[in-house]
Design an enzyme around this catalytic site. Sequence first.
Site, PDB file in Angstrom:
ATOM      1  N   GLU A  77      51.373  67.266  64.715  1.00 15.25           N
ATOM      2  CA  GLU A  77      50.964  68.357  65.585  1.00 15.25           C
ATOM      3  C   GLU A  77      52.259  69.023  66.059  1.00 15.25           C
ATOM      4  O   GLU A  77      53.166  68.339  66.536  1.00 15.25           O
ATOM      5  CB  GLU A  77      50.186  67.839  66.802  1.00 15.25           C
ATOM      6  CG  GLU A  77      49.700  68.999  67.664  1.00 15.25           C
ATOM      7  CD  GLU A  77      49.078  68.574  68.987  1.00 15.25           C
ATOM      8  OE1 GLU A  77      49.211  67.415  69.386  1.00 15.25           O
ATOM      9  OE2 GLU A  77      48.452  69.450  69.628  1.00 15.25           O
ATOM     10  N   ARG A  86      51.881  51.585  64.398  1.00 21.11           N
ATOM     11  CA  ARG A  86      52.994  52.503  64.665  1.00 21.11           C
ATOM     12  C   ARG A  86      54.252  51.726  64.979  1.00 21.11           C
ATOM     13  O   ARG A  86      54.214  50.555  65.353  1.00 21.11           O
ATOM     14  CB  ARG A  86      52.638  53.404  65.844  1.00 21.11           C
ATOM     15  CG  ARG A  86      52.543  52.632  67.158  1.00 21.11           C
ATOM     16  CD  ARG A  86      52.513  53.510  68.404  1.00 21.11           C
ATOM     17  NE  ARG A  86      52.877  54.875  68.202  1.00 21.11           N
ATOM     18  CZ  ARG A  86      52.069  55.912  68.452  1.00 21.11           C
ATOM     19  NH1 ARG A  86      50.848  55.683  68.900  1.00 21.11           N
ATOM     20  NH2 ARG A  86      52.472  57.134  68.285  1.00 21.11           N
ATOM     21  N   LYS A 121      55.308  60.910  72.735  1.00 22.51           N
ATOM     22  CA  LYS A 121      55.737  62.285  72.946  1.00 22.51           C
ATOM     23  C   LYS A 121      55.700  62.655  74.418  1.00 22.51           C
ATOM     24  O   LYS A 121      56.529  63.407  74.895  1.00 22.51           O
ATOM     25  CB  LYS A 121      54.793  63.232  72.189  1.00 22.51           C
ATOM     26  CG  LYS A 121      55.185  63.488  70.755  1.00 22.51           C
ATOM     27  CD  LYS A 121      54.303  64.588  70.199  1.00 22.51           C
ATOM     28  CE  LYS A 121      54.321  64.574  68.682  1.00 22.51           C
ATOM     29  NZ  LYS A 121      53.305  65.484  68.137  1.00 22.51           N
TER      30      LYS A 121
END
Length: 548
Positions: free
Chosen positions: A33, A257, A267
Amino acid sequence: MTEEKSLNFIEEIVEEDLGKGKYESILTRFPPEPNGYLHIGHAKSICLNFGLAQKYKGATNLRFDDTNPVTEDVEYVDSIKFDVKWLGFTWANELYSSDYFDELYNLAVKLIRKGLAYVDDSSPDKIAAEKGTPTEPGIENEFRNRSIEENLLLFEQMKNGKFKDGEKVLRAKIDMKAINMHMRDPIMYRIKHAHHHRTGDKWVIYPMYDFAHGQSDSIEHITHSICTLEFVPHRELYDWYIDNLEIFPSRQYEFARLNMTYTVMSKRRLLQLVNEGYVSGWDDPRMPTISAFRRKGYTPSSIRTFCDKIGVARRDNLIDISLLEFCIREELNAIAPRVMAVLHPVKLIIDNYDENETEELVSENLPNDPANTRTVSFSKELWIEKEDFMEVPVKKWFRLAPGAMVRLKSAYIIRCDSFIKDNDGNVTEIHATYIPESKSHHDTSGINVKGTIHWLSVKHATKAEIRLYERLFTVENPAMEEGDFKNFINPHSLEIIPGAFVEPQLQHAVEGEKFQFIRHGYFCVDRESKPGEMVFNRTVTLKDSFKK
RNA sequence: UGUCCCAUAGUAUAAAGGUAGUACGACAGAUUUUGAUUCUGUUUGUCGAGGUUCGAAUCCUCGUGGGACAACCA
């Protein structure tokens, strides 16, 4: 010996699919994104997705998941493209979820026509309340059984801008009592009168992740849609949409992850560090972003090697940052030219050396390549490191101390005779005698010394700014600590040394150029460096087995 | 107190019912004109209890522990 490397679980799936002839070739995608910079965790995903395609002769699309115009921006698109390329990967197609907005709209209409989607007029609060909790079922509301015709009309009016933000949503009609919360009539479209970085003002309704990602995968015929573990519960919905839309069956697979010690990877937290000024920007070398590692002096291949070594699995992990450091040291050790730099200088005067003399001494640039040399100027007054002198040496001290002998790298063996202190007790000047017969490569002195230290001729050295970076946090996993993770920021994560000295030819080094400053570590030229005002970043220290 | 995912040295990751291996780290030694590099060696592991089996890290059951899920974020 050809030791076969074992496959990770995704490679096993791919090999099975290929072996069975389920696919002739694979197509993966990397779907960021564009609302932030890429970090080392993304590098793991990039290496996985692109690496899989390379290994099995497939291809990988770069697809921006840009369905939320309020948080996304072209600045991020550009940085992401740059970082992926820099890491060494080439995408087959540059695509955007927003490219599919028309198609997605039509798919939504298709679902409405099948009686599997409806327009809900409820407020966000009401929708949340009716959704239930993981342990309590949700309830159906009065809008759920609108007619297909009404839904069609309302959805079109939503598209045409008849309603304000939040007034209505389009929902899939699945099961409000589903055990999986994601199946309790998930929202497909919401109204946002917002400017989109690619589609401009064409749309005022935007699809949610779940009604965009899988459909985009399907449109592109992605065979293996690889994402992180938090999307496991979404998989049921992912498959439901594909089944009911009757579109290409992309399949979703999830892996754990990357987490790394002494940093944060979300983020949201990274954005806080930037916005609240804890770091100078996304590429501040203390950040775990790709751009920061680049600026700090990491190479693309060192990051790829790291991603290869950490493996791919489904259990939560916290990778020791020392593994990443190992990867960059290993690489730089082989290629970084050696050079001398004095970070905390103190003057060393060779009393028995002629003050008008200068010698050009030969020094090797790479230990494994003795023919590759440069010359270093030697004279009576030298800079050495303050830390290389101890008035009262600790035991096993190999460096300078009153009466002790050391070798000056590529030069002579010296003996420390005396030193001068200022009123505060700081050593300001050290005096020594050199042994003329001990000249490097021509040593006939027969003297053996334990220690070798680096140095720079006072009248030849160039001043430079050197920036030393330490880990940004004082605890292994700041995100898991009680309270604000920012309470654990390391106050000493950056040390700027404005008055360091380096060999004079370093004035001509260019941005990103890498060196080993002997006995200190690996350094590279920062982008803020200018001729005459050189700035070097420490990439990583050398390993140091000396303990006081 | 629901569903799902996961559990192998300090950290990661292998072993598809048959010798628990590898890397990083740590420690020790050798070499060294970088206390680097290189080389050698040492260290430490199958979460627990049952079961299936000639044989279980692997399969089953029940625990325990960790993680995810209740954004008009992705």
